[in-house]
Write a protein that holds these residues in place. Structure first.
Motif, PDB file in Angstrom:
ATOM      1  N   UNK A  55       0.849  -1.195   0.000  1.00  0.00           N
ATOM      2  CA  UNK A  55       0.000   0.000   0.000  1.00  0.00           C
ATOM      3  C   UNK A  55       0.878   1.237   0.000  1.00  0.00           C
ATOM      4  N   UNK A  56       0.273   2.340  -0.430  1.00  0.00           N
ATOM      5  CA  UNK A  56       0.953   3.629  -0.460  1.00  0.00           C
ATOM      6  C   UNK A  56       0.121   4.620   0.333  1.00  0.00           C
ATOM      7  N   UNK A  57       0.729   5.209   1.362  1.00  0.00           N
ATOM      8  CA  UNK A  57       0.027   6.189   2.193  1.00  0.00           C
ATOM      9  C   UNK A  57       0.196   7.586   1.603  1.00  0.00           C
ATOM     10  N   UNK A  58      -0.908   8.352   1.665  1.00  0.00           N
ATOM     11  CA  UNK A  58      -0.894   9.761   1.260  1.00  0.00           C
ATOM     12  C   UNK A  58      -1.336  10.561   2.482  1.00  0.00           C
ATOM     13  N   UNK A  59      -0.423  10.876   3.392  1.00  0.00           N
ATOM     14  CA  UNK A  59      -0.818  11.497   4.666  1.00  0.00           C
ATOM     15  C   UNK A  59      -1.450  12.871   4.508  1.00  0.00           C
ATOM     16  N   UNK A  60      -1.228  13.545   3.372  1.00  0.00           N
ATOM     17  CA  UNK A  60      -1.812  14.877   3.179  1.00  0.00           C
ATOM     18  C   UNK A  60      -3.332  14.831   3.029  1.00  0.00           C
ATOM     19  N   UNK A  61      -3.868  13.677   2.643  1.00  0.00           N
ATOM     20  CA  UNK A  61      -5.314  13.550   2.454  1.00  0.00           C
ATOM     21  C   UNK A  61      -5.957  13.085   3.757  1.00  0.00           C
ATOM     22  N   UNK A  62      -7.017  13.751   4.152  1.00  0.00           N
ATOM     23  CA  UNK A  62      -7.708  13.369   5.380  1.00  0.00           C
ATOM     24  C   UNK A  62      -8.461  12.057   5.201  1.00  0.00           C
ATOM     25  N   UNK A  63      -9.149  11.914   4.081  1.00  0.00           N
ATOM     26  CA  UNK A  63      -9.912  10.700   3.795  1.00  0.00           C
ATOM     27  C   UNK A  63      -9.275   9.983   2.614  1.00  0.00           C
ATOM     28  N   UNK A  64      -9.509   8.697   2.539  1.00  0.00           N
ATOM     29  CA  UNK A  64      -8.964   7.891   1.440  1.00  0.00           C
ATOM     30  C   UNK A  64      -7.468   8.146   1.261  1.00  0.00           C
ATOM     31  N   UNK A  65      -6.735   8.076   2.385  1.00  0.00           N
ATOM     32  CA  UNK A  65      -5.310   8.399   2.326  1.00  0.00           C
ATOM     33  C   UNK A  65      -4.424   7.171   2.163  1.00  0.00           C
ATOM     34  N   UNK A  66      -5.001   6.048   1.793  1.00  0.00           N
ATOM     35  CA  UNK A  66      -4.228   4.828   1.546  1.00  0.00           C
ATOM     36  C   UNK A  66      -4.635   4.247   0.199  1.00  0.00           C
ATOM     37  N   UNK A  67      -3.648   3.932  -0.618  1.00  0.00           N
ATOM     38  CA  UNK A  67      -3.880   3.267  -1.900  1.00  0.00           C
ATOM     39  C   UNK A  67      -3.411   1.828  -1.752  1.00  0.00           C
ATOM     40  N   UNK A  68      -4.362   0.894  -1.777  1.00  0.00           N
ATOM     41  CA  UNK A  68      -4.043  -0.517  -1.608  1.00  0.00           C
ATOM     42  C   UNK A  68      -3.755  -1.159  -2.959  1.00  0.00           C
ATOM     43  N   UNK A  69      -2.813  -2.080  -2.957  1.00  0.00           N
ATOM     44  CA  UNK A  69      -2.419  -2.735  -4.202  1.00  0.00           C
ATOM     45  C   UNK A  69      -3.530  -3.638  -4.699  1.00  0.00           C
ATOM     46  N   UNK A  70      -3.981  -3.404  -5.911  1.00  0.00           N
ATOM     47  CA  UNK A  70      -4.977  -4.262  -6.539  1.00  0.00           C
ATOM     48  C   UNK A  70      -4.304  -5.535  -7.048  1.00  0.00           C
ATOM     49  N   UNK A  71      -5.058  -6.626  -7.200  1.00  0.00           N
ATOM     50  CA  UNK A  71      -4.462  -7.858  -7.735  1.00  0.00           C
ATOM     51  C   UNK A  71      -3.776  -7.603  -9.075  1.00  0.00           C
ATOM     52  N   UNK A  72      -2.589  -8.147  -9.212  1.00  0.00           N
ATOM     53  CA  UNK A  72      -1.809  -7.952 -10.432  1.00  0.00           C
ATOM     54  C   UNK A  72      -0.667  -6.977 -10.264  1.00  0.00           C
ATOM     55  N   UNK A  73      -0.665  -6.201  -9.168  1.00  0.00           N
ATOM     56  CA  UNK A  73       0.419  -5.230  -8.968  1.00  0.00           C
ATOM     57  C   UNK A  73       1.722  -5.931  -8.634  1.00  0.00           C
ATOM     58  N   UNK A  74       2.794  -5.467  -9.232  1.00  0.00           N
ATOM     59  CA  UNK A  74       4.135  -5.828  -8.812  1.00  0.00           C
ATOM     60  C   UNK A  74       5.122  -4.896  -9.496  1.00  0.00           C
ATOM     61  N   UNK A  75       6.400  -5.077  -9.184  1.00  0.00           N
ATOM     62  CA  UNK A  75       7.437  -4.172  -9.669  1.00  0.00           C
ATOM     63  C   UNK A  75       8.581  -4.975 -10.275  1.00  0.00           C
ATOM     64  N   UNK A  76       9.040  -4.530 -11.452  1.00  0.00           N
ATOM     65  CA  UNK A  76      10.246  -5.080 -12.076  1.00  0.00           C
ATOM     66  C   UNK A  76      11.289  -3.972 -12.108  1.00  0.00           C
ATOM     67  N   UNK A  77      12.417  -4.215 -11.475  1.00  0.00           N
ATOM     68  CA  UNK A  77      13.526  -3.260 -11.505  1.00  0.00           C
ATOM     69  C   UNK A  77      14.676  -3.843 -12.313  1.00  0.00           C
ATOM     70  N   UNK A  78      15.505  -2.963 -12.861  1.00  0.00           N
ATOM     71  CA  UNK A  78      16.710  -3.398 -13.559  1.00  0.00           C
ATOM     72  C   UNK A  78      17.915  -2.690 -12.959  1.00  0.00           C
ATOM     73  N   UNK A  79      19.065  -3.339 -13.036  1.00  0.00           N
ATOM     74  CA  UNK A  79      20.307  -2.749 -12.529  1.00  0.00           C
ATOM     75  C   UNK A  79      21.470  -3.324 -13.308  1.00  0.00           C
ATOM     76  N   UNK A  80      22.408  -2.470 -13.681  1.00  0.00           N
ATOM     77  CA  UNK A  80      23.613  -2.906 -14.378  1.00  0.00           C
ATOM     78  C   UNK A  80      24.679  -3.317 -13.384  1.00  0.00           C
ATOM     79  N   UNK A  81      25.327  -4.445 -13.656  1.00  0.00           N
ATOM     80  CA  UNK A  81      26.374  -4.901 -12.743  1.00  0.00           C
ATOM     81  C   UNK A  81      27.518  -3.898 -12.679  1.00  0.00           C
TER      82      UNK A  81
END
Length: 363
Positions: free
Chosen positions: A177-203
């Motif tokens: 989840x991602x918190x948005x503390x500036x918002x009083x209501x609905x200040x959390x974005x929960x990961x929907x099914x299918x979310x993930x992250x692919x990162x790349x890095x050079x050796x």
């Protein structure tokens, strides 16, 4: 003209548009189990990337690497693709995102200038001043949108980011989840099914901004190696060159003899070994398959636009200096010795023409 038509006419269409017909065909006949939030089953994703009788192979890598990458993305761990520059890590991440999520454009480009706001969210300051913090004033980042919509987000060159920016991912990857503390209501974005992250890095970037141990634990590391087989690398260079020239509306591409000189030279300068296993000099810079495709494209463009032919071995000599000798003067000397000592002993007019053009290398 539709947005899709405009995108296809762009210099570099995203994979989901470039291969839209293949993805639609795979989805239509997909009978395998589909992970939550995915567009295709793992078997269909394998066929899309690795090829099938009616699907073009898009990348050369071990099937086991694809299998492990997909299993990781179906879990709650993120995926980190590591390897030498030019080993198609970014292409693999793009193809995976396109097949799994239907979009590969949710991308963060890591650099020394990347900020935490670019990773999480920003604000439309005109609306912020007028309305105060509100969902309407919030500007979602690619990561925010991926969480909200259940998509794959790509993080290119993650180790180029400062460590404090990298660690902004810790709670997101742990709590999903991602918190948005500036918002009083609905200040959390929960990961929907299918979310993930692919990162790349050079050796070669290791040590620039080392990832923290806590962040490393949230990733599964997969190494993408250079193409080991000569014939596979030659076939990939040929097919990618054909695609680029078709996009340029150029009907003729360099001959197989010219491509043989190019791919053989790149492989031997990359590994320091010839086809018979004899040792030679290895360049300090990376001469990757991606660089070989770029040089082949430059050779074809030079021949077509300047002389009206398909490209010559001499064009490779002129392109080598800019492609292979980037930041080390000794590399240029190694290239010259390679052409003088190895190319001169090879049989064939194309190799002799390559050797005869050695004077085109800058001093």
């Amino acid at each position: 003209m539709t947005d899709r038509t405009l995108a296809l006419k762009s210099q570099r269409p995203p994979a989901e548009l470039l291969y839209a017909d293949e993805l639609a065909q795979l989805a239509k006949h997909d009978s395998g189990p589909v992970p939550p939030g995915w567009r295709l089953s793992m078997k269909a994703v394998m066929r899309f990337i690795g090829g099938a009788p009616d699907i073009r192979r898009k990348i050369v890598c071990a099937p086991s690497l694809l299998e492990r990458a997909m299993v990781t993305l179906a879990s709650n761990r993120a995926l980190l693709l590591v390897g030498e520059p030019g080993t198609a890590k970014s292409l693999l991440s793009e193809l995976l995102a396109a097949a799994i999520s239907g979009t590969s454009t949710l991308t963060i480009q890591g650099s020394a200038a990347t900020t935490e706001d670019q990773i999480k969210y920003g604000w439309n300051y005109a609306l912020l001043l007028n309305d105060g913090p509100s969902p309407r004033a919030l500007v979602p980042s690619p990561l925010y949108r991926a969480l909200r919509d259940g998509r794959i987000v790509r993080f290119e060159e993650i180790t180029r980011c400062p460590p404090e920016v990298q660690d902004g991912l810790l709670s997101i990857l742990s709590e999903r989840l991602l918190m948005v503390p500036e918002l009083a209501d609905d200040n959390a974005v929960f990961a929907a099914p299918g979310f993930n992250l692919i990162a790349t890095a050079n050796t070669r970037d290791r040590g620039v901004n080392e990832m923290s141990a806590a962040l490393k634990r949230r990733f599964a590391f997969e190494t993408v190696f250079p193409i080991a087989d000569y014939d596979e690398e030659l076939a990939l260079v040929r097919s990618e060159l054909a695609r680029l020239l078709a996009q340029d509306q150029i009907a003729v591409q360099p001959s197989d003899d010219v491509l043989e000189v190019l791919v053989t030279t790149f492989r031997e300068l990359r590994t320091g070994l010839d086809k018979d296993g004899n040792a030679g000099e290895r360049l300090s810079t990376v001469v990757s398959t991606a660089e070989a495709v770029s040089v082949a494209h430059a050779v074809a463009l030079r021949g077509h636009y300047l002389r009206g032919d398909a490209g010559r071995p001499a064009d490779i000599v002129e392109a080598l200096a800019g492609a292979a000798a980037k930041d080390n003067a000794d590399d240029l000397k190694k290239i010259r010795r390679y052409i003088e000592q190895r190319a001169s002993r090879r049989k064939g007019e194309h190799w002799q023409a390559f050797h005869a053009a050695r004077h085109l290398l800058p001093e």
